[in-house]
Design an enzyme around this catalytic site. Structure first.
Site, PDB file in Angstrom:
ATOM      1  NE  ARG A  50      61.598  31.898 148.603  1.00  0.00           N
ATOM      2  CZ  ARG A  50      62.337  31.450 147.591  1.00  0.00           C
ATOM      3  NH1 ARG A  50      63.295  30.555 147.828  1.00  0.00           N
ATOM      4  NH2 ARG A  50      62.146  31.894 146.372  1.00  0.00           N
ATOM      5  CG  ASP A  52      64.076  27.285 156.245  1.00  0.00           C
ATOM      6  OD1 ASP A  52      63.780  27.646 155.093  1.00  0.00           O
ATOM      7  OD2 ASP A  52      65.204  27.424 156.754  1.00  0.00           O
ATOM      8  NE  ARG A 197      66.371  26.191 160.287  1.00  0.00           N
ATOM      9  CZ  ARG A 197      66.177  25.023 159.689  1.00  0.00           C
ATOM     10  NH1 ARG A 197      66.239  23.897 160.380  1.00  0.00           N
ATOM     11  NH2 ARG A 197      65.914  24.964 158.411  1.00  0.00           N
TER      12      ARG A 197
END
Length: 251
Positions: A50, A52, A197
């Site tokens: 996944r 973001d 991140r």
């Protein structure tokens, strides 16, 4: 039943991430619609992971099943004609029946881009670091500490549905591209939501002199997201590679 891998790339700017969302447009939703239309039946696709909202992929892999054999070249061409300009399919490949885009992957690699001087051509895909230049040598020393750990709860989005926060990091380093442009390269067997991140944001704190090497180590050991740095913007993050054993491919 025949299983196929789709290898694709996308600019994530216009999408709320890879995974289907109830009220926002996702890459998976758009790809599923086009694939189902071409296959003449509802066709579910499963992605390798996944990304973001706003995050890009130079390479994403997804699998789907078909009751009949598929002309891979034909499907690749038709998907590219139907998909929007910000999603591109490199190819469709037949794989063994138990190959899984997510669980068969042996590693993923991400790149995060930062720059310092104002540059209108970097603003969409790189983060401009405000203030003075970062200490990248010190940041690379901090990045090496990641190899000492497997539990990265401190860099994970809270309240996720994963069973473990353990990851094996294989590479983590800052690479200079130009005078004031740098790229963080990180490779692991798997990643947690928001992990890259959050790691980059915490390393930037080290580079600014706000967090020592020992402090960075403590952040990891506390296993608390609140102890880590701010999550960096998604527009500068790219999923660039996903590894699989060659024996899963039929051609």
């Amino acid at each position: 039943m025949h299983r196929y891998f789709i290898e694709l790339a996308y600019d994530g700017t216009a999408y709320h991430g890879w995974q289907v969302q109830p009220h926002d447009v996702s890459v998976q939703e758009v790809l599923t619609h086009c694939l189902s239309t071409l296959m003449g039946r509802d066709t579910e696709i499963v992605g390798a992971g996944r990304t973001d909202a706003g995050v890009h992929a130079r390479l994403m892999v997804a699998h789907f099943d078909s009751p009949v054999e598929v002309d891979c070249a034909w499907l690749t061409d038709k998907l590219n004609r139907m998909l929007p300009q910000d999603i591109s399919v490199f190819g469709v490949r037949p794989v063994v029946a138990d190959a899984h885009a997510r669980f068969s992957a042996t590693y993923r690699t991400y790149h995060y881009f930062v720059h310092h001087a104002k540059n209108p051509f970097n603003r969409e895909y790189s983060y401009r670091v405000p203030g003075k230049a970062l200490d990248y040598e010190l940041m690379n020393q901090a990045a090496k500490l990641l190899f000492d750990y497997v539990d990265f709860t401190s860099f994970s989005k809270v309240h996720t549905d994963v069973k473990t926060n353990n990851c094996k990091i294989m590479r983590a380093e800052w690479v200079q591209l130009h005078d004031d442009e740098w790229m963080f390269v990180i490779q692991a067997d798997r990643f947690l939501r928001n992990m890259v991140r959050a790691i980059v944001g915490t390393l930037v704190e080290v580079g600014r002199g706000k967090l020592s090497l020992e402090g960075f180590r403590r952040v990891i050991e506390q296993k608390d997201r609140c102890s880590a740095g701010t999550s960096m913007p998604g527009n500068a993050l790219f999923l660039v590679d996903i590894g699989y054993n060659k024996d899963i491919y039929l051609v």
